[in-house]
Each structure stands twice: as structure tokens, then as C-alpha cells.
Design a protein around this motif. Structure first.
Motif, PDB file in Angstrom:
ATOM      1  N   ALA A  60       0.804  -1.220   0.000  1.00 57.96           N
ATOM      2  CA  ALA A  60       0.000   0.000   0.000  1.00 57.96           C
ATOM      3  C   ALA A  60       0.840   1.274   0.000  1.00 57.96           C
ATOM      4  O   ALA A  60       0.415   2.286  -0.539  1.00 57.96           O
ATOM      5  CB  ALA A  60      -0.942   0.002   1.195  1.00 57.96           C
ATOM      6  N   SER A  61       2.006   1.243   0.588  1.00 53.12           N
ATOM      7  CA  SER A  61       2.819   2.461   0.654  1.00 53.12           C
ATOM      8  C   SER A  61       3.818   2.546  -0.500  1.00 53.12           C
ATOM      9  O   SER A  61       4.684   3.401  -0.496  1.00 53.12           O
ATOM     10  CB  SER A  61       3.569   2.509   1.986  1.00 53.12           C
ATOM     11  OG  SER A  61       4.447   1.396   2.080  1.00 53.12           O
ATOM     12  N   ASN A  62       3.693   1.670  -1.473  1.00 52.13           N
ATOM     13  CA  ASN A  62       4.635   1.644  -2.590  1.00 52.13           C
ATOM     14  C   ASN A  62       3.951   2.029  -3.886  1.00 52.13           C
ATOM     15  O   ASN A  62       2.738   2.149  -3.964  1.00 52.13           O
ATOM     16  CB  ASN A  62       5.264   0.255  -2.703  1.00 52.13           C
ATOM     17  CG  ASN A  62       6.053  -0.084  -1.457  1.00 52.13           C
ATOM     18  OD1 ASN A  62       6.992   0.605  -1.120  1.00 52.13           O
ATOM     19  ND2 ASN A  62       5.640  -1.125  -0.768  1.00 52.13           N
ATOM     20  N   THR A  63       4.735   2.186  -4.926  1.00 53.27           N
ATOM     21  CA  THR A  63       4.239   2.648  -6.206  1.00 53.27           C
ATOM     22  C   THR A  63       4.730   1.733  -7.319  1.00 53.27           C
ATOM     23  O   THR A  63       5.884   1.313  -7.292  1.00 53.27           O
ATOM     24  CB  THR A  63       4.744   4.076  -6.494  1.00 53.27           C
ATOM     25  OG1 THR A  63       4.330   4.932  -5.435  1.00 53.27           O
ATOM     26  CG2 THR A  63       4.219   4.612  -7.805  1.00 53.27           C
ATOM     27  N   LEU A  64       3.875   1.454  -8.278  1.00 56.90           N
ATOM     28  CA  LEU A  64       4.272   0.766  -9.500  1.00 56.90           C
ATOM     29  C   LEU A  64       4.487   1.846 -10.555  1.00 56.90           C
ATOM     30  O   LEU A  64       3.573   2.599 -10.873  1.00 56.90           O
ATOM     31  CB  LEU A  64       3.190  -0.214  -9.966  1.00 56.90           C
ATOM     32  CG  LEU A  64       3.394  -0.815 -11.353  1.00 56.90           C
ATOM     33  CD1 LEU A  64       4.645  -1.687 -11.375  1.00 56.90           C
ATOM     34  CD2 LEU A  64       2.176  -1.609 -11.778  1.00 56.90           C
ATOM     35  N   THR A  65       5.689   1.938 -11.058  1.00 54.46           N
ATOM     36  CA  THR A  65       6.012   2.921 -12.085  1.00 54.46           C
ATOM     37  C   THR A  65       6.292   2.193 -13.382  1.00 54.46           C
ATOM     38  O   THR A  65       7.076   1.255 -13.408  1.00 54.46           O
ATOM     39  CB  THR A  65       7.254   3.746 -11.679  1.00 54.46           C
ATOM     40  OG1 THR A  65       6.999   4.373 -10.426  1.00 54.46           O
ATOM     41  CG2 THR A  65       7.582   4.792 -12.728  1.00 54.46           C
ATOM     42  N   VAL A  78      -9.806  -2.013  -9.590  1.00 53.73           N
ATOM     43  CA  VAL A  78      -9.002  -0.952  -9.007  1.00 53.73           C
ATOM     44  C   VAL A  78      -9.736  -0.457  -7.777  1.00 53.73           C
ATOM     45  O   VAL A  78     -10.896  -0.071  -7.844  1.00 53.73           O
ATOM     46  CB  VAL A  78      -8.781   0.214  -9.998  1.00 53.73           C
ATOM     47  CG1 VAL A  78      -8.024   1.348  -9.333  1.00 53.73           C
ATOM     48  CG2 VAL A  78      -8.071  -0.282 -11.240  1.00 53.73           C
ATOM     49  N   THR A  79      -9.059  -0.486  -6.637  1.00 51.95           N
ATOM     50  CA  THR A  79      -9.619   0.034  -5.395  1.00 51.95           C
ATOM     51  C   THR A  79      -8.822   1.271  -5.030  1.00 51.95           C
ATOM     52  O   THR A  79      -7.602   1.224  -4.956  1.00 51.95           O
ATOM     53  CB  THR A  79      -9.507  -1.018  -4.272  1.00 51.95           C
ATOM     54  OG1 THR A  79     -10.173  -2.204  -4.695  1.00 51.95           O
ATOM     55  CG2 THR A  79     -10.131  -0.519  -2.996  1.00 51.95           C
ATOM     56  N   GLY A  80      -9.488   2.361  -4.811  1.00 53.37           N
ATOM     57  CA  GLY A  80      -8.800   3.605  -4.507  1.00 53.37           C
ATOM     58  C   GLY A  80      -8.703   4.486  -5.732  1.00 53.37           C
ATOM     59  O   GLY A  80      -9.411   4.290  -6.713  1.00 53.37           O
TER      60      GLY A  80
END
Length: 115
Positions: A60-65, A78-80
Motif C-alpha cells: 500500500a505504501s509503494n508505487t508501480l512505475t 481498481v480500489t482507490g
């Protein structure tokens, strides 16, 4: 890519000694592995495929780039929030919903949100 096992039949304590060829194979395999702890930059010669039913989870605190195109197929949830930024950022031409439909699109009744 698959790694060759240094000793396919396995090891026996206090019986098997490791040869130079075997330790070199272990070293080569380890040097080709992705570092899941410290990360890094990799240039694989083929695509990476994750099969099975487990999928890939990003905390949750990470990002997919993704640099370049992101191709998604199948049914996605997609949630959020979904944040699109930059030049030409957008989602297709229209989003369709299945419940409480009020329009017909291509022969099917759907709610249509034009983007």
C-alpha cells in the motif's frame, strides 16, 4: 530464464564435497538473480512472466512505475484512486458499467461515461 542446479540430485551432509564447477555454477546463478531486497536496474534479454494464481502484490505504501506502454488485459479491479498525469494522459474513449444501464452501446445496455 531458469537456473541450472549445481547438483541436481541434491546434497548429503558430511558426504558430498562441493567442486569448483559447482560453486561457480551457484555463483553464476546468484549473480543473475533479481535482488528483491535492495532492488536494482536490470536489462533482461526476454520478458518476465509471472504465472500461477498468486499474481503480484505491491504494498500500500509503494508505487508501480511504468515507463512506456502498460498493456492490461482481462477483468481488472481498481480500489482507490487512479491518478493520470502528464501529456496525453487518459483512459480510452469510454467507460461502461453493467448495473442500472440507461443506454444501448453496440447492442448491449450500458451506462456510458464519455472521457
Amino acid at each position: 530464464m531458469t537456473f541450472s542446479r549445481a547438483k541436481p540430485t541434491g546434497w548429503t551432509d558430511n558426504v558430498d564435497t562441493i567442486t569448483a564447477a559447482q560453486i561457480n555454477q551457484i555463483d553464476l546463478n546468484q549473480s543473475r538473480a533479481i535482488d528483491g531486497n535492495a532492488g536494482g536496474t536490470y536489462t533482461p534479454s526476454a520478458s518476465l512472466t509471472f504465472g500461477g494464481s498468486a499474481g503480484v502484490t505491491i504494498g500500500a505504501s509503494n508505487t508501480l512505475t511504468v515507463a512506456g506502454a502498460l498493456d492490461v488485459s482481462g477483468t481488472e479491479t481498481v480500489t482507490g484512486q487512479v491518478v493520470l498525469s502528464g501529456n496525453n494522459a487518459g483512459i480510452g474513449l469510454r467507460l461502461l458499467t453493467l448495473n442500472d444501464a440507461d443506454q444501448t452501446v453496440q447492442g448491449a445496455t450500458r451506462d456510458v461515461l464519455m472521457i
